[in-house]
Write a protein that holds these residues in place. Structure first.
Motif, PDB file in Angstrom:
ATOM      1  N   LEU A   1       0.829  -1.205   0.000  1.00 31.68           N
ATOM      2  CA  LEU A   1       0.000   0.000   0.000  1.00 31.68           C
ATOM      3  C   LEU A   1       0.864   1.256   0.000  1.00 31.68           C
ATOM      4  O   LEU A   1       0.581   2.223  -0.720  1.00 31.68           O
ATOM      5  N   GLY A   2       1.929   1.244   0.805  1.00 30.61           N
ATOM      6  CA  GLY A   2       2.817   2.400   0.852  1.00 30.61           C
ATOM      7  C   GLY A   2       3.531   2.637  -0.470  1.00 30.61           C
ATOM      8  O   GLY A   2       3.600   3.776  -0.960  1.00 30.61           O
ATOM      9  N   PHE A   3       4.060   1.567  -1.069  1.00 31.67           N
ATOM     10  CA  PHE A   3       4.734   1.703  -2.355  1.00 31.67           C
ATOM     11  C   PHE A   3       3.788   2.249  -3.421  1.00 31.67           C
ATOM     12  O   PHE A   3       4.134   3.157  -4.182  1.00 31.67           O
ATOM     13  N   SER A   4       2.593   1.672  -3.486  1.00 30.33           N
ATOM     14  CA  SER A   4       1.654   2.056  -4.551  1.00 30.33           C
ATOM     15  C   SER A   4       1.161   3.485  -4.364  1.00 30.33           C
ATOM     16  O   SER A   4       1.055   4.246  -5.339  1.00 30.33           O
ATOM     17  N   ALA A   5       0.859   3.891  -3.124  1.00 29.62           N
ATOM     18  CA  ALA A   5       0.382   5.254  -2.882  1.00 29.62           C
ATOM     19  C   ALA A   5       1.443   6.278  -3.256  1.00 29.62           C
ATOM     20  O   ALA A   5       1.163   7.281  -3.926  1.00 29.62           O
ATOM     21  N   CYS A   6       2.677   6.024  -2.832  1.00 28.35           N
ATOM     22  CA  CYS A   6       3.767   6.953  -3.142  1.00 28.35           C
ATOM     23  C   CYS A   6       4.045   7.005  -4.634  1.00 28.35           C
ATOM     24  O   CYS A   6       4.097   8.093  -5.240  1.00 28.35           O
ATOM     25  N   LEU A   7       4.199   5.852  -5.259  1.00 33.80           N
ATOM     26  CA  LEU A   7       4.573   5.809  -6.669  1.00 33.80           C
ATOM     27  C   LEU A   7       3.443   6.292  -7.572  1.00 33.80           C
ATOM     28  O   LEU A   7       3.699   6.860  -8.638  1.00 33.80           O
ATOM     29  N   THR A   8       2.190   6.071  -7.168  1.00 36.69           N
ATOM     30  CA  THR A   8       1.066   6.552  -7.975  1.00 36.69           C
ATOM     31  C   THR A   8       1.040   8.073  -8.018  1.00 36.69           C
ATOM     32  O   THR A   8       0.878   8.674  -9.093  1.00 36.69           O
ATOM     33  N   MET A   9       1.185   8.699  -6.875  1.00 39.92           N
ATOM     34  CA  MET A   9       1.199  10.156  -6.829  1.00 39.92           C
ATOM     35  C   MET A   9       2.381  10.722  -7.597  1.00 39.92           C
ATOM     36  O   MET A   9       2.246  11.670  -8.372  1.00 39.92           O
ATOM     37  N   VAL A  10       3.560  10.141  -7.411  1.00 41.96           N
ATOM     38  CA  VAL A  10       4.750  10.624  -8.108  1.00 41.96           C
ATOM     39  C   VAL A  10       4.623  10.390  -9.608  1.00 41.96           C
ATOM     40  O   VAL A  10       5.076  11.210 -10.416  1.00 41.96           O
ATOM     41  N   SER A  11       3.990   9.284 -10.001  1.00 43.85           N
ATOM     42  CA  SER A  11       3.762   9.025 -11.423  1.00 43.85           C
ATOM     43  C   SER A  11       2.882  10.100 -12.044  1.00 43.85           C
ATOM     44  O   SER A  11       3.105  10.529 -13.180  1.00 43.85           O
ATOM     45  N   GLY A  12       1.863  10.547 -11.291  1.00 45.95           N
ATOM     46  CA  GLY A  12       1.011  11.622 -11.782  1.00 45.95           C
ATOM     47  C   GLY A  12       1.772  12.924 -11.964  1.00 45.95           C
ATOM     48  O   GLY A  12       1.549  13.662 -12.935  1.00 45.95           O
TER      49      GLY A  12
ATOM     50  N   LEU B   1      11.844  11.957  -7.242  1.00 47.24           N
ATOM     51  CA  LEU B   1      10.799  12.371  -6.311  1.00 47.24           C
ATOM     52  C   LEU B   1      10.388  11.258  -5.354  1.00 47.24           C
ATOM     53  O   LEU B   1      10.054  11.519  -4.190  1.00 47.24           O
ATOM     54  N   SER B   2      10.384  10.024  -5.821  1.00 43.25           N
ATOM     55  CA  SER B   2       9.904   8.921  -4.985  1.00 43.25           C
ATOM     56  C   SER B   2      10.954   8.436  -3.985  1.00 43.25           C
ATOM     57  O   SER B   2      10.595   7.855  -2.948  1.00 43.25           O
ATOM     58  N   PHE B   3      12.229   8.678  -4.259  1.00 46.13           N
ATOM     59  CA  PHE B   3      13.294   8.130  -3.415  1.00 46.13           C
ATOM     60  C   PHE B   3      13.178   8.560  -1.955  1.00 46.13           C
ATOM     61  O   PHE B   3      13.240   7.706  -1.053  1.00 46.13           O
ATOM     62  N   PRO B   4      13.008   9.857  -1.625  1.00 46.61           N
ATOM     63  CA  PRO B   4      12.947  10.243  -0.203  1.00 46.61           C
ATOM     64  C   PRO B   4      11.755   9.667   0.549  1.00 46.61           C
ATOM     65  O   PRO B   4      11.821   9.474   1.765  1.00 46.61           O
ATOM     66  N   VAL B   5      10.661   9.384  -0.156  1.00 47.35           N
ATOM     67  CA  VAL B   5       9.467   8.854   0.507  1.00 47.35           C
ATOM     68  C   VAL B   5       9.515   7.334   0.598  1.00 47.35           C
ATOM     69  O   VAL B   5       9.063   6.740   1.584  1.00 47.35           O
TER      70      VAL B   5
END
Length: 221
Positions: A139-150, A165-169
């Motif tokens: 859930l954490g990976f998908s939420a972070c990567l989905t937002m960054v993908s947008g 952008l996704s690395f720090p999160v």
């Protein structure tokens, strides 16, 4: 809104079923990565160290999730995005993307766990804690990567921007998931991992809430 989310998730499933090469490519990536790891470390079943097994597993799952989620918005051309803008709210779009990517990432994580268990052995003593950790990590990976993908889809060099952008999160989520899975492998009591699970759940909630609040402004652009 619930009807929109349901329809959008069904749309994602339909597209994924039609374009089987995308899902099959990701599944092949997981299996081949585990097999290459097996050949590289020269480990026979059960002979690999527990810390090494744990670290390799989460590294492979992380890169598999990046490859799976990166196409969330990148594959959507501008005409289709304009159509979505007219028929659905941005909140429904981001929630449906996060739910779908969470399911996809969890499937990849469970598949990786199965392949790891077959090829490299299964040292996990507390299966329940390990699976719960997989759910929260996915859930954490998908939420972070989905937002960054947008966000990255609005830029020209989206792949590089997404990684930056996704690395720090991603790092706090990854470290917390590795610690909890290590406790599950060692068979420690759940009370040892409760604070880490709560922290991981809180990180997921913050990321999901941030995506839900900020995505409408990004979507309008």
């Amino acid at each position: 809104m619930l009807q929109q989310i349901r329809t959008l998730i069904l749309k994602e499933l339909t597209l994924e079923w039609r374009q089987k090469y995308a899902l099959n490519g990701i599944l092949l990536y997981v299996v081949s990565a585990v097999f290459i790891t097996y050949l590289s470390v020269g480990a026979k079943q059960g002979n690999i160290g527990v810390p090494t097994w744990n670290a390799l597993y989460w590294i492979i799952i992380l890169f598999s999730a990046v490859n799976a989620v990166a196409k969330s918005f990148v594959q959507e051309h501008q005409g289709r995005q304009l159509y979505y803008y007219m028929i659905a709210s941005p909140e429904s779009i981001i929630v449906s993307k996060i739910i779908y990517n969470s399911i996809l990432t969890l499937v990849l994580a469970l598949l990786g766990y199965l392949v790891f268990s077959i090829i490299l052995g299964n040292p996990v003593q507390d299966q329940g804690l390990f699976v719960l950790n997989l759910v929260l990590g996915s859930l954490g990976f998908s939420a972070c990567l989905t937002m960054v993908s947008g966000i990255a889809s609005k830029a020209s060099n989206n792949a590089t921007l997404m990684a930056i952008l996704s690395f720090p999160v991603i790092i706090p989520i990854l470290l917390m998931a590795i610690r909890v899975s290590k406790n599950a492998i060692d068979g420690l009591d759940w009370s040892v991992s409760v604070d880490k699970l709560i922290t991981l759940l809180a990180i997921n909630a913050i990321i999901s809430a941030t995506a839900y609040i900020l995505f409408p402004y990004l979507w309008r652009s």
